[in-house]
Design a protein around this motif. Structure first.
Motif, PDB file in Angstrom:
ATOM      1  N   ASP A 206       0.819  -1.219   0.000  1.00  0.00           N
ATOM      2  CA  ASP A 206       0.000   0.000   0.000  1.00  0.00           C
ATOM      3  C   ASP A 206       0.850   1.267   0.000  1.00  0.00           C
ATOM      4  OD1 ASP A 206      -2.264  -1.532   0.004  1.00  0.00           O
ATOM      5  OD2 ASP A 206      -2.653  -1.332   2.157  1.00  0.00           O
ATOM      6  N   SER A 207       2.030   1.198   0.617  1.00  0.00           N
ATOM      7  CA  SER A 207       2.853   2.407   0.773  1.00  0.00           C
ATOM      8  C   SER A 207       3.902   2.559  -0.329  1.00  0.00           C
ATOM      9  CB  SER A 207       3.538   2.408   2.145  1.00  0.00           C
ATOM     10  OG  SER A 207       4.328   1.246   2.300  1.00  0.00           O
ATOM     11  N   VAL A 208       4.633   1.485  -0.653  1.00  0.00           N
ATOM     12  CA  VAL A 208       5.715   1.607  -1.634  1.00  0.00           C
ATOM     13  C   VAL A 208       5.450   0.832  -2.918  1.00  0.00           C
ATOM     14  CG1 VAL A 208       7.420   2.005   0.177  1.00  0.00           C
ATOM     15  CG2 VAL A 208       7.015  -0.328  -0.631  1.00  0.00           C
ATOM     16  N   GLY A 209       4.389   0.032  -2.953  1.00  0.00           N
ATOM     17  CA  GLY A 209       4.050  -0.695  -4.171  1.00  0.00           C
ATOM     18  C   GLY A 209       4.650  -2.089  -4.224  1.00  0.00           C
ATOM     19  N   LEU A 210       4.229  -2.841  -5.233  1.00  0.00           N
ATOM     20  CA  LEU A 210       4.627  -4.243  -5.383  1.00  0.00           C
ATOM     21  C   LEU A 210       6.125  -4.403  -5.596  1.00  0.00           C
ATOM     22  CD1 LEU A 210       3.944  -7.281  -5.869  1.00  0.00           C
ATOM     23  CD2 LEU A 210       3.606  -6.682  -8.284  1.00  0.00           C
ATOM     24  N   PHE A 211       6.706  -3.566  -6.454  1.00  0.00           N
ATOM     25  CA  PHE A 211       8.089  -3.780  -6.859  1.00  0.00           C
ATOM     26  C   PHE A 211       9.079  -3.517  -5.723  1.00  0.00           C
ATOM     27  CE2 PHE A 211       6.079  -2.485 -11.036  1.00  0.00           C
ATOM     28  CZ  PHE A 211       5.893  -3.791 -11.443  1.00  0.00           C
ATOM     29  N   TYR A 212       8.881  -2.434  -4.978  1.00  0.00           N
ATOM     30  CA  TYR A 212       9.770  -2.181  -3.840  1.00  0.00           C
ATOM     31  C   TYR A 212       9.561  -3.225  -2.740  1.00  0.00           C
ATOM     32  CZ  TYR A 212      11.569   2.249  -5.593  1.00  0.00           C
ATOM     33  OH  TYR A 212      12.222   3.196  -6.331  1.00  0.00           O
ATOM     34  N   THR A 213       8.358  -3.767  -2.639  1.00  0.00           N
ATOM     35  CA  THR A 213       8.100  -4.840  -1.674  1.00  0.00           C
ATOM     36  C   THR A 213       8.934  -6.072  -2.009  1.00  0.00           C
ATOM     37  OG1 THR A 213       5.839  -4.066  -1.302  1.00  0.00           O
ATOM     38  CG2 THR A 213       6.329  -6.351  -0.696  1.00  0.00           C
ATOM     39  N   LEU A 214       9.008  -6.428  -3.284  1.00  0.00           N
ATOM     40  CA  LEU A 214       9.814  -7.572  -3.701  1.00  0.00           C
ATOM     41  C   LEU A 214      11.299  -7.324  -3.438  1.00  0.00           C
ATOM     42  CD1 LEU A 214       8.049  -8.486  -7.076  1.00  0.00           C
ATOM     43  CD2 LEU A 214       7.871  -9.689  -4.893  1.00  0.00           C
ATOM     44  N   ARG A 215      11.748  -6.082  -3.576  1.00  0.00           N
ATOM     45  CA  ARG A 215      13.158  -5.775  -3.305  1.00  0.00           C
ATOM     46  C   ARG A 215      13.474  -5.907  -1.815  1.00  0.00           C
ATOM     47  NH1 ARG A 215      12.777  -0.518  -7.275  1.00  0.00           N
ATOM     48  NH2 ARG A 215      12.483  -1.764  -9.183  1.00  0.00           N
ATOM     49  N   ILE A 216      12.524  -5.505  -0.993  1.00  0.00           N
ATOM     50  CA  ILE A 216      12.716  -5.657   0.452  1.00  0.00           C
ATOM     51  C   ILE A 216      12.736  -7.147   0.825  1.00  0.00           C
ATOM     52  CG2 ILE A 216      11.640  -5.247   2.708  1.00  0.00           C
ATOM     53  CD1 ILE A 216      10.608  -2.580   1.567  1.00  0.00           C
ATOM     54  N   LEU A 217      11.864  -7.938   0.200  1.00  0.00           N
ATOM     55  CA  LEU A 217      11.846  -9.379   0.481  1.00  0.00           C
ATOM     56  C   LEU A 217      13.144 -10.055   0.046  1.00  0.00           C
ATOM     57  CD1 LEU A 217       8.193 -10.403  -0.519  1.00  0.00           C
ATOM     58  CD2 LEU A 217       9.156 -10.189   1.780  1.00  0.00           C
ATOM     59  N   SER A 218      13.825  -9.511  -0.960  1.00  0.00           N
ATOM     60  CA  SER A 218      15.085 -10.113  -1.408  1.00  0.00           C
ATOM     61  C   SER A 218      16.159 -10.028  -0.329  1.00  0.00           C
ATOM     62  CB  SER A 218      15.574  -9.445  -2.697  1.00  0.00           C
ATOM     63  OG  SER A 218      15.895  -8.075  -2.466  1.00  0.00           O
ATOM     64  N   ILE A 219      16.011  -9.092   0.618  1.00  0.00           N
ATOM     65  CA  ILE A 219      16.951  -9.014   1.744  1.00  0.00           C
ATOM     66  C   ILE A 219      16.856 -10.297   2.581  1.00  0.00           C
ATOM     67  CG2 ILE A 219      17.559  -7.740   3.842  1.00  0.00           C
ATOM     68  CD1 ILE A 219      16.465  -5.226   2.489  1.00  0.00           C
ATOM     69  N   PHE A 220      15.643 -10.842   2.697  1.00  0.00           N
ATOM     70  CA  PHE A 220      15.463 -12.093   3.436  1.00  0.00           C
ATOM     71  C   PHE A 220      16.311 -13.204   2.827  1.00  0.00           C
ATOM     72  CE2 PHE A 220      11.168 -11.431   5.703  1.00  0.00           C
ATOM     73  CZ  PHE A 220      11.401 -10.061   5.808  1.00  0.00           C
ATOM     74  N   MET A 221      16.392 -13.237   1.501  1.00  0.00           N
ATOM     75  CA  MET A 221      17.173 -14.261   0.818  1.00  0.00           C
ATOM     76  C   MET A 221      18.678 -14.048   1.041  1.00  0.00           C
ATOM     77  SD  MET A 221      15.034 -16.321  -0.551  1.00  0.00           S
ATOM     78  CE  MET A 221      14.034 -16.016   0.911  1.00  0.00           C
ATOM     79  N   PHE A 222      19.095 -12.791   1.167  1.00  0.00           N
ATOM     80  CA  PHE A 222      20.510 -12.529   1.437  1.00  0.00           C
ATOM     81  C   PHE A 222      20.897 -13.027   2.829  1.00  0.00           C
ATOM     82  CE2 PHE A 222      23.981  -9.774   2.953  1.00  0.00           C
ATOM     83  CZ  PHE A 222      24.936 -10.078   1.996  1.00  0.00           C
ATOM     84  N   VAL A 223      20.009 -12.825   3.804  1.00  0.00           N
ATOM     85  CA  VAL A 223      20.253 -13.353   5.149  1.00  0.00           C
ATOM     86  C   VAL A 223      20.307 -14.881   5.115  1.00  0.00           C
ATOM     87  CG1 VAL A 223      19.362 -13.497   7.508  1.00  0.00           C
ATOM     88  CG2 VAL A 223      19.181 -11.352   6.233  1.00  0.00           C
ATOM     89  N   LEU A 224      19.437 -15.499   4.319  1.00  0.00           N
ATOM     90  CA  LEU A 224      19.450 -16.953   4.163  1.00  0.00           C
ATOM     91  C   LEU A 224      20.772 -17.418   3.571  1.00  0.00           C
ATOM     92  CD1 LEU A 224      18.124 -19.729   4.171  1.00  0.00           C
ATOM     93  CD2 LEU A 224      16.993 -19.145   2.012  1.00  0.00           C
ATOM     94  N   PHE A 225      21.303 -16.641   2.637  1.00  0.00           N
ATOM     95  CA  PHE A 225      22.612 -16.945   2.039  1.00  0.00           C
ATOM     96  C   PHE A 225      23.690 -17.026   3.122  1.00  0.00           C
ATOM     97  CE2 PHE A 225      26.604 -15.015   0.485  1.00  0.00           C
ATOM     98  CZ  PHE A 225      26.973 -15.953  -0.457  1.00  0.00           C
ATOM     99  N   LEU A 226      23.679 -16.090   4.051  1.00  0.00           N
ATOM    100  CA  LEU A 226      24.667 -16.093   5.133  1.00  0.00           C
ATOM    101  C   LEU A 226      24.410 -17.238   6.116  1.00  0.00           C
ATOM    102  CD1 LEU A 226      24.837 -12.257   5.910  1.00  0.00           C
ATOM    103  CD2 LEU A 226      26.382 -13.596   4.468  1.00  0.00           C
TER     104      LEU A 226
END
Length: 498
Positions: A206-226
């Motif tokens: 609602d605040s930043v839109g679908l695309f920025y939401t997906l970019r924020i979720l990609s941080i979760f995958m970076f933590v998983l990488f570590l």
């Protein structure tokens, strides 16, 4: 008796022994730590470093399946952002994104099990998390639904699969007595994320839109990488058993040591275990309607309760009780002997099927919440029992591929179910029939699973009878040998007396 590999060197004597170089010395240290080739795996430590591994696996389950289980919020946002009012099949097309993603996670698991056997849990999971990060990040740069089939449905999902499956296998290396409890804690990670992510995703979309939401979720995958760097196996993999080179990558992620792949990439021999074969058929059969509520429930709630607020609470309820179910039934599984753990999965599928059928009957939002609470509880039961059941049905060395094959079979119903439900919604104008039909496969699958304990016990009796017969033959042979020896001694004594 097969002579050990060290015996020839011992026979040559000290004069013929070459002094080892630095690399050979380091290799010898690693092999000494690993133990002799073909030896039994070390006993799981039941703790220690295993708790860190458990937390890493918990983050894996949470980040991977928290995003997948919250796809209902992303589904609505995709329809709003990328949808077209002129397309009558937009719900059907958009449903393919989430269902393809979930299906690919499980479809890749048989392949992942081979990679896990060859490269180990750590390397496989690290590379998978990196691929998932790339796929999710690239999904934020699309301009229509179709590219998401590749970036979100295939690349992101395949990466998640390579990160997820090793997280199941590594737990069996560190825990045995507490495996049910640990599996419950690890799988509860997805419940925690499922509780929190729907609200977070709604606020973000609602605040930043679908695309920025997906970019924020990609941080979760970076933590998983570590987090994946913590997966250091204790037990030998199939490769190590055959080549005797376990421990070569014990202290480094990417080793220069050469290795030979296993003789058999896919161990189809596990299907000769009848109980496992029935399990590998019954579970996928029960899952044709399993993922339908996760994808379409939010859309159904928006249509049925247009004036309601905080509609994401239905997904939160599933997440809360799913976490409780994983912890509760994971602990209960530790007290259920052997293959009888399957009965817990039978119970869970019965309730999941009944609750799916009750969703369209709920005209009150409170009643729908109650249904979701019960569904989540038994969803947690089904998930937490999967790995412990696999360890009961096949040998420890075969668990990786046993889980991989099962998850691969699960990909078909989980991919097909949600799009069919979306097509029924587009054709009929409501989700009622879709949810009614989604409840039938779990009931059928539960009936099939009921046969597993009987099949397993029958096989065990046959093995015991065969083993008992062999022991009896050996005893009779020994007895006859003793009698013949006694007769010979008696005859010799008689001759001497005469």
């Amino acid at each position: 008796m097969v002579p050990s590999q060290e015996e020839p060197a011992a026979e040559r004597g000290p004069s013929e022994t070459q002094p080892p170089g630095p690399e050979a010395a380091a290799e010898k240290v690693e092999l000494d730590l690993a133990g002799p080739a073909g030896a039994e795996p070390p006993q799981p430590p039941e703790g220690g470093r295993g708790w860190l591994v458990m937390l890493a696996a918990m983050w894996c389950n949470g980040s991977v399946f928290g995003i997948q289980n919250s796809c209902g919020v992303l589904f609505v946002s995709m329809l709003k952002t990328l949808g077209s009012t002129d397309d009558d099949l937009m719900v059907f097309k958009t449903a393919w994104v989430s269902s393809l993603s979930m299906g690919m996670i499980f479809f890749c698991c048989p392949i992942v099990s081979v990679f896990t056997d060859i490269f180990g849990c750590r390397k496989t999971a690290v590379v998978g998390a990196a691929v998932a990060f790339i796929g999710l990040l690239s999904s934020s740069f699309v301009s229509s639904i179709e590219p998401l089939y590749l970036t979100y449905g295939i690349i992101f999902a395949c990466g998640c699969s390579f990160a997820y499956q090793p997280s199941l296998v590594i737990l069996g290396h560190y825990f045995k007595k507490r495996l049910g409890l640990v599996n419950g804690i690890v799988t509860a990670g997805s419940s925690i994320f499922t509780i929190l992510l729907p609200f977070l995703l709604r606020v973000l979309t609602d605040s930043v839109g679908l695309f920025y939401t997906l970019r924020i979720l990609s941080i979760f995958m970076f933590v998983l990488f570590l987090a994946s760097f913590t997966y250091r196996p204790l037990a030998s993999s199939a490769k190590d058993k055959e080549s005797g080179t376990e421990g070569s990558n014990r202290f480094s992620l990417f080793s220069r040591r050469k290795f030979s792949p296993p003789k058999k990439f896919f161990n189809f021999a596990i299907f000769k275990v009848t109980a496992y074969a029935v399990w590998a058929v019954g579970i996928p059969l029960a899952l044709f309607g399993y993922f339908v509520p996760y994808v379409h429930l939010m859309k159904h709630v928006n249509e049925r309760f247009e004036n309601g607020k905080n509609k994401e609470v239905v997904l939160m309820c599933i997440g809360i009780t799913s976490g409780v179910g994983r912890l509760l039934f994971g602990r209960i599984a530790d007290y259920v002997p052997g293959v009888k753990k399957v009965y817990l999965q039978v119970l869970s599928f019965i309730f999941i099927g009944l609750m799916s059928m009750m969703i369209p009957l709920c005209n009150d939002f409170g009643a729908l919440i109650a249904v979701c609470l019960i569904m989540g509880l038994f969803d947690g039961c089904f998930i937490s029992i999967m790995a412990p059941t696999a360890f009961e049905l096949v040998d420890t060395w075969d668990v990786s591929q046993a889980i991989g094959f099962l998850l691969g079979f699960m990909s078909i119903p989980m991919t097909v179910g949600p799009p069919i439900a979306g097509l029924l919604r587009d054709e009929l104008g409501s989700y009622d029939v879709a949810f009614y039909l989604a409840g039938i496969p779990p009931l059928i699958g539960s009936a099939v699973l009921c046969f597993i304990p009987w099949i397993h016990s029958k096989k065990q009796r046959e093995i015991s009878k065969t083993t008992g017969g062999e022991k009896m033959e050996t005893m009779l042979e020994n007895q006859n040998s003793l009698l013949s020896n006694s007769s010979g001694i008696f005859k010799k004594d008689s001759d001497s007396v005469i």
